[in-house]
Design a protein around this motif. Structure first.
Motif, PDB file in Angstrom:
ATOM      1  N   GLY A 129      -3.885   3.383   7.537  1.00  0.00           N
ATOM      2  CA  GLY A 129      -3.676   2.393   6.655  1.00  0.00           C
ATOM      3  C   GLY A 129      -2.784   1.259   6.679  1.00  0.00           C
ATOM      4  N   THR A 130      -1.902   1.415   7.881  1.00  0.00           N
ATOM      5  CA  THR A 130      -1.016   0.346   8.334  1.00  0.00           C
ATOM      6  C   THR A 130      -1.598  -0.897   8.688  1.00  0.00           C
ATOM      7  N   PHE A 131      -3.016  -0.786   8.923  1.00  0.00           N
ATOM      8  CA  PHE A 131      -3.811  -1.981   9.274  1.00  0.00           C
ATOM      9  C   PHE A 131      -4.723  -2.360   8.191  1.00  0.00           C
ATOM     10  N   LYS A 132      -4.712  -1.652   7.120  1.00  0.00           N
ATOM     11  CA  LYS A 132      -5.357  -2.070   5.930  1.00  0.00           C
ATOM     12  C   LYS A 132      -4.846  -3.138   5.097  1.00  0.00           C
ATOM     13  N   PRO A 133      -5.474  -4.237   5.072  1.00  0.00           N
ATOM     14  CA  PRO A 133      -5.018  -5.475   4.333  1.00  0.00           C
ATOM     15  C   PRO A 133      -4.632  -5.369   2.502  1.00  0.00           C
ATOM     16  N   GLU A 137      -3.645  -7.504  -6.526  1.00  0.00           N
ATOM     17  CA  GLU A 137      -1.944  -7.064  -6.752  1.00  0.00           C
ATOM     18  C   GLU A 137      -1.691  -5.830  -5.949  1.00  0.00           C
ATOM     19  N   PRO A 138      -0.403  -5.545  -5.583  1.00  0.00           N
ATOM     20  CA  PRO A 138      -0.083  -4.449  -5.247  1.00  0.00           C
ATOM     21  C   PRO A 138      -0.055  -3.239  -5.928  1.00  0.00           C
ATOM     22  N   GLN A 139      -0.115  -3.465  -7.382  1.00  0.00           N
ATOM     23  CA  GLN A 139      -0.309  -2.438  -8.025  1.00  0.00           C
ATOM     24  C   GLN A 139      -1.679  -1.618  -8.096  1.00  0.00           C
ATOM     25  N   GLN A 140      -2.512  -2.386  -7.531  1.00  0.00           N
ATOM     26  CA  GLN A 140      -3.949  -1.911  -7.434  1.00  0.00           C
ATOM     27  C   GLN A 140      -4.267  -1.250  -6.093  1.00  0.00           C
ATOM     28  N   HIS A 141      -3.366  -1.628  -5.379  1.00  0.00           N
ATOM     29  CA  HIS A 141      -3.385  -1.185  -3.740  1.00  0.00           C
ATOM     30  C   HIS A 141      -3.293   0.447  -3.601  1.00  0.00           C
ATOM     31  N   HIS A 142      -4.415   1.125  -3.040  1.00  0.00           N
ATOM     32  CA  HIS A 142      -4.287   2.402  -2.816  1.00  0.00           C
ATOM     33  C   HIS A 142      -3.668   2.804  -1.629  1.00  0.00           C
ATOM     34  N   PRO A 219      -0.324 -11.052   8.336  1.00  0.00           N
ATOM     35  CA  PRO A 219      -0.527 -11.505   7.060  1.00  0.00           C
ATOM     36  C   PRO A 219      -1.502 -10.574   6.348  1.00  0.00           C
ATOM     37  N   ASP A 220      -1.090 -10.536   5.043  1.00  0.00           N
ATOM     38  CA  ASP A 220      -1.729  -9.447   4.012  1.00  0.00           C
ATOM     39  C   ASP A 220      -1.355  -8.248   4.500  1.00  0.00           C
ATOM     40  N   SER A 221      -0.522  -7.770   5.146  1.00  0.00           N
ATOM     41  CA  SER A 221      -0.284  -6.387   5.575  1.00  0.00           C
ATOM     42  C   SER A 221       0.532  -5.567   4.447  1.00  0.00           C
ATOM     43  N   THR A 222       0.123  -4.494   4.182  1.00  0.00           N
ATOM     44  CA  THR A 222       1.080  -3.865   3.117  1.00  0.00           C
ATOM     45  C   THR A 222       2.677  -3.711   3.652  1.00  0.00           C
ATOM     46  N   ILE A 226       7.088  -5.065   1.619  1.00  0.00           N
ATOM     47  CA  ILE A 226       8.632  -4.490   1.774  1.00  0.00           C
ATOM     48  C   ILE A 226       9.412  -5.762   1.945  1.00  0.00           C
ATOM     49  N   CYS A 227       9.054  -6.703   3.022  1.00  0.00           N
ATOM     50  CA  CYS A 227       9.739  -7.772   3.304  1.00  0.00           C
ATOM     51  C   CYS A 227      10.056  -8.748   2.124  1.00  0.00           C
ATOM     52  N   LEU A 228       9.262  -9.154   1.350  1.00  0.00           N
ATOM     53  CA  LEU A 228       9.237  -9.937   0.281  1.00  0.00           C
ATOM     54  C   LEU A 228      10.415  -9.581  -0.779  1.00  0.00           C
ATOM     55  N   LEU A 229      10.779  -8.297  -0.639  1.00  0.00           N
ATOM     56  CA  LEU A 229      12.007  -8.093  -1.440  1.00  0.00           C
ATOM     57  C   LEU A 229      13.145  -8.403  -1.081  1.00  0.00           C
ATOM     58  N   TYR A 230      13.351  -8.740   0.323  1.00  0.00           N
ATOM     59  CA  TYR A 230      14.515  -9.160   0.903  1.00  0.00           C
ATOM     60  C   TYR A 230      14.811 -10.647   1.063  1.00  0.00           C
ATOM     61  N   THR A 231      13.553 -11.475   1.179  1.00  0.00           N
ATOM     62  CA  THR A 231      13.377 -12.822   1.298  1.00  0.00           C
ATOM     63  C   THR A 231      12.483 -13.494   0.228  1.00  0.00           C
ATOM     64  N   SER A 232      12.930 -14.597  -0.427  1.00  0.00           N
ATOM     65  CA  SER A 232      11.988 -15.050  -1.385  1.00  0.00           C
ATOM     66  C   SER A 232      11.831 -16.598  -0.997  1.00  0.00           C
ATOM     67  N   PRO A 233      11.077 -16.808   0.132  1.00  0.00           N
ATOM     68  CA  PRO A 233      10.862 -18.030   0.462  1.00  0.00           C
ATOM     69  C   PRO A 233       9.973 -19.005  -0.559  1.00  0.00           C
ATOM     70  N   SER A 234       9.995 -20.189  -0.354  1.00  0.00           N
ATOM     71  CA  SER A 234       8.985 -20.979  -1.347  1.00  0.00           C
ATOM     72  C   SER A 234       7.760 -20.915  -0.581  1.00  0.00           C
ATOM     73  N   PRO A 235       6.851 -21.165  -1.356  1.00  0.00           N
ATOM     74  CA  PRO A 235       5.314 -21.191  -0.978  1.00  0.00           C
ATOM     75  C   PRO A 235       5.194 -22.080   0.135  1.00  0.00           C
ATOM     76  N   ARG A 236       5.802 -23.341   0.385  1.00  0.00           N
ATOM     77  CA  ARG A 236       5.590 -23.899   1.686  1.00  0.00           C
ATOM     78  C   ARG A 236       6.053 -23.094   2.809  1.00  0.00           C
TER      79      ARG A 236
END
Length: 241
Positions: A129-133, A137-142, A219-222, A226-236
């Motif tokens: 599952g670590t390779f499952k993209p 939305e995260p809430q719908q990911h199993h 990219p798109d890995s689950t 986690i990482c997005l909690l620590y950094t909030s980069p701009s879309p660019r």
């Protein structure tokens, strides 16, 4: 064929490719017949139940005939499988290495210890599952469950560190998932062994760790959630990375 979970008596849950060619009853042969197998069932998610037939010790047969499972972004075949292991790996069972730990050498760990950093080890058998993209939305990911274990020694060490007002650093998203699964709302880590399908994404309140050490993520890995909690980069910035 990727071996995922030992079901006992020579039967393994496996991920096969292409799955449509390995229906129940399919006979397989590896290494000129040194290892044979029969597909004996199929799970709801499409994974196969495979009965292996061999002489001797199964892991030794796999060592001769099998290859190290690698993530899709590593294109070269490894001649030395130890290169895709952390220096502190001990227990067989993972479908992939906890890659954040690959950067740590024994010399680096010794330098950290000399500075007063305490080491505490845990086990998580990383699944496919670590390779499952992530799709949608995260809430719908199993999130697929993985088997983790925390020893009494490790739990005592972590609880003592928090009691002393010190910080807990987790090496990698794999370790983070394990620690959070074994830590209660009072920030107490408990020893044990269990399956966890914990999925950490924005909004989660951490109970076990103070800091996360990690590296690049596919990219798109689950684990990226986690990482997005620590950094909030701009879309660019996110597009550029």
């Amino acid at each position: 064929m990727l071996l995922l979970k030992d079901q006992g008596s020579g039967v393994w849950e496996c991920l096969t490719k292409p799955g449509r060619k390995t229906h129940t009853g399919t006979e397989l042969s590896f290494g000129s017949g040194e290892l044979t197998a029969t597909v004996v069932g199929e799970k709801e998610d499409g994974n196969k139940l495979v009965q292996f037939h061999y002489k001797g010790i199964f892991l030794e047969v796999l060592e001769r005939l099998g290859k190290m499972p690698l993530p899709p972004y590593i294109k070269e075949e490894l001649e030395d499988g130890e290169r895709y292991q952390t220096v502190y790996s001990k227990v067989n069972g993972s479908a992939a290495a906890p890659t954040a730990g690959l950067h740590f050498t024994r010399e680096l760990l010794d330098k950290l210890a000399a500075k007063g950093v305490k080491e505490a080890y845990i086990t998580l058998h990383v699944g496919w599952g670590t390779f499952k993209p992530l799709r949608g939305e995260p809430q719908q990911h199993h999130m697929l469950a993985e088997l983790g274990e925390v020893t009494r020694e490790t739990a005592d060490t972590l609880n003592a560190v928090r009691q002393a007002g010190k910080r807990v650093f987790s090496c990698g998203t794999t370790s983070t998932r394990t620690l959070e699964s074994f830590t209660d709302e009072n920030h107490i880590t408990h020893p044990g062994k269990k399956w966890t399908d914990l999925f950490i994404y924005p909004g989660y309140k951490f109970k076990a760790i103070d800091c996360l050490i990690t590296n690049f993520h596919f990219p798109d890995s689950t684990p990226l959630c986690i990482c997005l909690l620590y950094t909030s980069p701009s879309p660019r910035d996110m597009r550029r990375s």
